[in-house]
Write a protein that holds these residues in place. Structure first.
Motif, PDB file in Angstrom:
ATOM      1  N   VAL A 124      31.240  43.691  35.071  1.00  0.00           N
ATOM      2  CA  VAL A 124      30.976  42.295  34.739  1.00  0.00           C
ATOM      3  C   VAL A 124      30.250  41.593  35.881  1.00  0.00           C
ATOM      4  CG1 VAL A 124      32.057  40.086  34.294  1.00  0.00           C
ATOM      5  CG2 VAL A 124      32.894  42.139  33.169  1.00  0.00           C
ATOM      6  N   VAL A 125      29.274  40.835  35.528  1.00  0.00           N
ATOM      7  CA  VAL A 125      28.545  40.073  36.530  1.00  0.00           C
ATOM      8  C   VAL A 125      28.858  38.601  36.357  1.00  0.00           C
ATOM      9  CG1 VAL A 125      26.669  41.742  36.655  1.00  0.00           C
ATOM     10  CG2 VAL A 125      26.540  39.887  35.000  1.00  0.00           C
ATOM     11  N   ALA A 126      28.635  37.852  37.410  1.00  0.00           N
ATOM     12  CA  ALA A 126      28.921  36.425  37.371  1.00  0.00           C
ATOM     13  C   ALA A 126      28.041  35.737  36.344  1.00  0.00           C
ATOM     14  CB  ALA A 126      28.687  35.816  38.749  1.00  0.00           C
ATOM     15  N   GLN A 127      28.649  34.792  35.630  1.00  0.00           N
ATOM     16  CA  GLN A 127      27.916  34.039  34.629  1.00  0.00           C
ATOM     17  C   GLN A 127      27.579  32.642  35.189  1.00  0.00           C
ATOM     18  OE1 GLN A 127      26.955  35.310  31.435  1.00  0.00           O
ATOM     19  NE2 GLN A 127      27.357  36.992  32.859  1.00  0.00           N
ATOM     20  N   PRO A 128      26.544  32.047  34.689  1.00  0.00           N
ATOM     21  CA  PRO A 128      26.177  30.719  35.164  1.00  0.00           C
ATOM     22  C   PRO A 128      27.261  29.705  34.841  1.00  0.00           C
ATOM     23  CG  PRO A 128      24.976  31.291  33.163  1.00  0.00           C
ATOM     24  CD  PRO A 128      25.659  32.528  33.624  1.00  0.00           C
TER      25      PRO A 128
ATOM     26  N   SER B 116      48.109  44.898  29.045  1.00  0.00           N
ATOM     27  CA  SER B 116      47.584  44.203  30.226  1.00  0.00           C
ATOM     28  C   SER B 116      46.118  43.837  30.015  1.00  0.00           C
ATOM     29  CB  SER B 116      47.722  45.093  31.465  1.00  0.00           C
ATOM     30  OG  SER B 116      49.077  45.361  31.745  1.00  0.00           O
ATOM     31  N   PHE B 117      45.378  44.745  29.425  1.00  0.00           N
ATOM     32  CA  PHE B 117      43.962  44.517  29.131  1.00  0.00           C
ATOM     33  C   PHE B 117      43.810  43.323  28.190  1.00  0.00           C
ATOM     34  CE2 PHE B 117      40.290  45.054  26.410  1.00  0.00           C
ATOM     35  CZ  PHE B 117      39.264  45.377  27.289  1.00  0.00           C
ATOM     36  N   GLU B 118      44.581  43.338  27.102  1.00  0.00           N
ATOM     37  CA  GLU B 118      44.474  42.266  26.105  1.00  0.00           C
ATOM     38  C   GLU B 118      44.930  40.919  26.672  1.00  0.00           C
ATOM     39  OE1 GLU B 118      43.018  42.394  23.300  1.00  0.00           O
ATOM     40  OE2 GLU B 118      42.660  44.544  23.272  1.00  0.00           O
ATOM     41  N   LYS B 119      45.959  40.952  27.500  1.00  0.00           N
ATOM     42  CA  LYS B 119      46.458  39.715  28.093  1.00  0.00           C
ATOM     43  C   LYS B 119      45.405  39.089  28.993  1.00  0.00           C
ATOM     44  CE  LYS B 119      50.214  37.847  30.914  1.00  0.00           C
ATOM     45  NZ  LYS B 119      51.468  38.170  31.658  1.00  0.00           N
ATOM     46  N   ALA B 120      44.753  39.934  29.793  1.00  0.00           N
ATOM     47  CA  ALA B 120      43.725  39.428  30.702  1.00  0.00           C
ATOM     48  C   ALA B 120      42.582  38.785  29.932  1.00  0.00           C
ATOM     49  CB  ALA B 120      43.202  40.572  31.575  1.00  0.00           C
ATOM     50  N   PHE B 121      42.166  39.424  28.859  1.00  0.00           N
ATOM     51  CA  PHE B 121      41.055  38.888  28.084  1.00  0.00           C
ATOM     52  C   PHE B 121      41.467  37.736  27.179  1.00  0.00           C
ATOM     53  CE2 PHE B 121      38.733  42.620  29.451  1.00  0.00           C
ATOM     54  CZ  PHE B 121      37.448  42.103  29.590  1.00  0.00           C
ATOM     55  N   ALA B 122      42.745  37.664  26.843  1.00  0.00           N
ATOM     56  CA  ALA B 122      43.215  36.533  26.045  1.00  0.00           C
ATOM     57  C   ALA B 122      43.037  35.232  26.821  1.00  0.00           C
ATOM     58  CB  ALA B 122      44.679  36.728  25.660  1.00  0.00           C
ATOM     59  N   VAL B 123      43.383  35.291  28.098  1.00  0.00           N
ATOM     60  CA  VAL B 123      43.219  34.112  28.963  1.00  0.00           C
ATOM     61  C   VAL B 123      41.742  33.788  29.139  1.00  0.00           C
ATOM     62  CG1 VAL B 123      43.595  33.168  31.268  1.00  0.00           C
ATOM     63  CG2 VAL B 123      45.378  34.553  30.182  1.00  0.00           C
ATOM     64  N   ALA B 124      40.954  34.830  29.387  1.00  0.00           N
ATOM     65  CA  ALA B 124      39.519  34.618  29.599  1.00  0.00           C
ATOM     66  C   ALA B 124      38.847  34.067  28.352  1.00  0.00           C
ATOM     67  CB  ALA B 124      38.862  35.935  30.012  1.00  0.00           C
ATOM     68  N   THR B 125      39.265  34.562  27.189  1.00  0.00           N
ATOM     69  CA  THR B 125      38.673  34.093  25.939  1.00  0.00           C
ATOM     70  C   THR B 125      39.054  32.648  25.659  1.00  0.00           C
ATOM     71  OG1 THR B 125      38.768  36.338  25.030  1.00  0.00           O
ATOM     72  CG2 THR B 125      38.494  34.546  23.463  1.00  0.00           C
ATOM     73  N   ALA B 126      40.309  32.317  25.931  1.00  0.00           N
ATOM     74  CA  ALA B 126      40.773  30.956  25.674  1.00  0.00           C
ATOM     75  C   ALA B 126      40.061  29.946  26.567  1.00  0.00           C
ATOM     76  CB  ALA B 126      42.276  30.868  25.898  1.00  0.00           C
ATOM     77  N   ASP B 127      39.729  30.362  27.787  1.00  0.00           N
ATOM     78  CA  ASP B 127      39.096  29.452  28.742  1.00  0.00           C
ATOM     79  C   ASP B 127      37.654  29.852  29.026  1.00  0.00           C
ATOM     80  OD1 ASP B 127      41.504  28.134  28.964  1.00  0.00           O
ATOM     81  OD2 ASP B 127      42.164  29.325  30.683  1.00  0.00           O
ATOM     82  N   CYS B 128      37.017  30.503  28.044  1.00  0.00           N
ATOM     83  CA  CYS B 128      35.678  31.028  28.310  1.00  0.00           C
ATOM     84  C   CYS B 128      34.678  29.942  28.700  1.00  0.00           C
ATOM     85  CB  CYS B 128      35.160  31.794  27.088  1.00  0.00           C
ATOM     86  SG  CYS B 128      35.032  30.796  25.591  1.00  0.00           S
ATOM     87  N   ALA B 129      34.861  28.756  28.178  1.00  0.00           N
ATOM     88  CA  ALA B 129      33.921  27.681  28.494  1.00  0.00           C
ATOM     89  C   ALA B 129      34.031  27.256  29.954  1.00  0.00           C
ATOM     90  CB  ALA B 129      34.165  26.481  27.591  1.00  0.00           C
TER      91      ALA B 129
ATOM     92  N   VAL C 112      35.032  29.494  32.402  1.00  0.00           N
ATOM     93  CA  VAL C 112      34.916  30.660  33.275  1.00  0.00           C
ATOM     94  C   VAL C 112      33.536  30.722  33.913  1.00  0.00           C
ATOM     95  CG1 VAL C 112      34.907  33.166  33.349  1.00  0.00           C
ATOM     96  CG2 VAL C 112      36.619  31.975  31.997  1.00  0.00           C
ATOM     97  N   THR C 113      33.526  30.866  35.207  1.00  0.00           N
ATOM     98  CA  THR C 113      32.243  30.984  35.920  1.00  0.00           C
ATOM     99  C   THR C 113      31.949  32.429  36.287  1.00  0.00           C
ATOM    100  OG1 THR C 113      33.342  30.570  38.031  1.00  0.00           O
ATOM    101  CG2 THR C 113      32.432  28.670  36.863  1.00  0.00           C
ATOM    102  N   ASP C 114      32.967  33.278  36.353  1.00  0.00           N
ATOM    103  CA  ASP C 114      32.779  34.705  36.560  1.00  0.00           C
ATOM    104  C   ASP C 114      34.002  35.431  36.025  1.00  0.00           C
ATOM    105  OD1 ASP C 114      34.863  35.040  38.574  1.00  0.00           O
ATOM    106  OD2 ASP C 114      33.510  33.923  39.913  1.00  0.00           O
ATOM    107  N   MET C 115      33.990  36.741  36.114  1.00  0.00           N
ATOM    108  CA  MET C 115      35.069  37.547  35.539  1.00  0.00           C
ATOM    109  C   MET C 115      35.898  38.231  36.621  1.00  0.00           C
ATOM    110  SD  MET C 115      34.967  37.431  32.188  1.00  0.00           S
ATOM    111  CE  MET C 115      35.564  38.991  31.527  1.00  0.00           C
ATOM    112  N   SER C 116      35.909  37.685  37.800  1.00  0.00           N
ATOM    113  CA  SER C 116      36.617  38.332  38.902  1.00  0.00           C
ATOM    114  C   SER C 116      38.112  38.452  38.623  1.00  0.00           C
ATOM    115  CB  SER C 116      36.383  37.560  40.204  1.00  0.00           C
ATOM    116  OG  SER C 116      36.856  36.225  40.081  1.00  0.00           O
ATOM    117  N   THR C 117      38.703  37.434  37.991  1.00  0.00           N
ATOM    118  CA  THR C 117      40.137  37.478  37.699  1.00  0.00           C
ATOM    119  C   THR C 117      40.453  38.583  36.702  1.00  0.00           C
ATOM    120  OG1 THR C 117      40.341  35.090  38.068  1.00  0.00           O
ATOM    121  CG2 THR C 117      42.103  36.165  36.832  1.00  0.00           C
ATOM    122  N   VAL C 118      39.624  38.672  35.673  1.00  0.00           N
ATOM    123  CA  VAL C 118      39.822  39.714  34.674  1.00  0.00           C
ATOM    124  C   VAL C 118      39.623  41.087  35.302  1.00  0.00           C
ATOM    125  CG1 VAL C 118      38.972  40.689  32.511  1.00  0.00           C
ATOM    126  CG2 VAL C 118      39.096  38.209  32.791  1.00  0.00           C
ATOM    127  N   LYS C 119      38.586  41.210  36.115  1.00  0.00           N
ATOM    128  CA  LYS C 119      38.287  42.476  36.777  1.00  0.00           C
ATOM    129  C   LYS C 119      39.468  42.933  37.626  1.00  0.00           C
ATOM    130  CE  LYS C 119      35.052  44.619  40.037  1.00  0.00           C
ATOM    131  NZ  LYS C 119      33.833  44.430  40.841  1.00  0.00           N
TER     132      LYS C 119
END
Length: 258
Positions: free
Chosen positions: A29-33, A178-191, A193-200
């Motif tokens: 994953v790379v950082a998103q704008p 664990s995978f689904e939990k990490a992405f559940a948070v990221a998906t809920a707060d996707c707007a 999220v500035t990068d995916m470091s936490t998920v990574k």
């Protein structure tokens, strides 16, 4: 659908090949704008937010697909392993049955030949019959001991594989959760999220825990020990039979005046 598929596939895992599991999509994953607001066009922030959300969903989907693909491959390897065990069992049983049948015929031929010797007294004929009875009993006892050793080995092996399967399944399910939990948070707060470091980081930790679980449930050493126990029991049975056969043979020779 992919999540459900993964859980179904997990329940049949028994292969140590699970350790091959990777989650490269999350690792790459790379950082998103960041979400920005254009003072001249406030609605421009919506497009940026949508890009973040689409990126999170895409990475999650790739991760799920990769997980399901690996489980499919591992289940295929597990199926092949079980098939080989079954095939080897049939081959070993057939070989042993043939060897015993050949040995039985050779022994009966030997007894028949002894009884055809000229000049045998009734006492000598009885000695041959006694020898035959004693040898057959000794062979029966040996076969019983050998069969028990082989059956005990197979039973213990099946139990070990089942135990490993359960542990591997639990480890895979924990990883998936664990995978689904990490992405559940990221998906809920996707707007936001500035990068995916936490998920990574979460995925890396889950992967590390998963590998540690795998390392704890390897059964190669246990299988070797089970095989060693079986072989020792078979060797002991053969040695006991050999001693008895030698004693019976000496007794017969004396009776026949040899």
């Amino acid at each position: 659908m992919k999540t459900t598929l993964s859980k179904i596939l997990i329940t049949t895992i028994i292969s140590p090949a699970l350790i091959l599991l990777t989650v490269s999509p999350a690792m790459a994953v790379v950082a998103q704008p960041t979400t920005t607001t254009n003072t001249k066009n406030p609605d421009a922030s919506i497009n940026t937010d949508a890009g973040n959300c689409l990126h999170v969903i895409s990475v999650r989907t790739d991760g799920r697909n990769g997980f399901a693909t690996h489980l499919t491959k591992m289940n295929a390897a597990s199926s092949n392993r079980q098939e080989k065990i079954a095939t080897d069992k049939i081959a070993a049983d057939k070989k042993l049955t043939t060897a015993r049948a050949n040995a039985k015929k050779q022994f009966e031929d030997k007894i028949a030949k002894l009884l055809t010797k000229t000049g045998l007294t009734d006492v000598q004929k009885q000695a041959i019959e006694t020898y035959k009875t004693d040898m057959e009993l000794a062979k029966t006892n040996r076969e019983f001991a050998v069969d028990k050793a082989r059956a005990d080995y197979r039973s213990a092996l099946s139990a070990a594989i089942l135990e490993q399967q359960t542990a591997l399944s639990n480890a895979a399910i924990t990883y998936q959760e664990s995978f689904e939990k990490a992405f559940a948070v990221a998906t809920a707060d996707c707007a936001k999220v500035t990068d995916m470091s936490t998920v990574k980081t979460a995925i890396q930790t889950a992967k590390k825990d998963f590998k540690a679980s795998i390392d704890k449930i390897k059964i190669s050493d246990k299988i070797k020990q089970l095989a060693s126990t079986r072989d020792s029991a078979i060797q002991a049975a053969n040695e006991t039979f050999a001693k008895q056969a030698s004693s019976f043979t000496e007794t017969l020779k004396t009776a026949l005046g040899e």
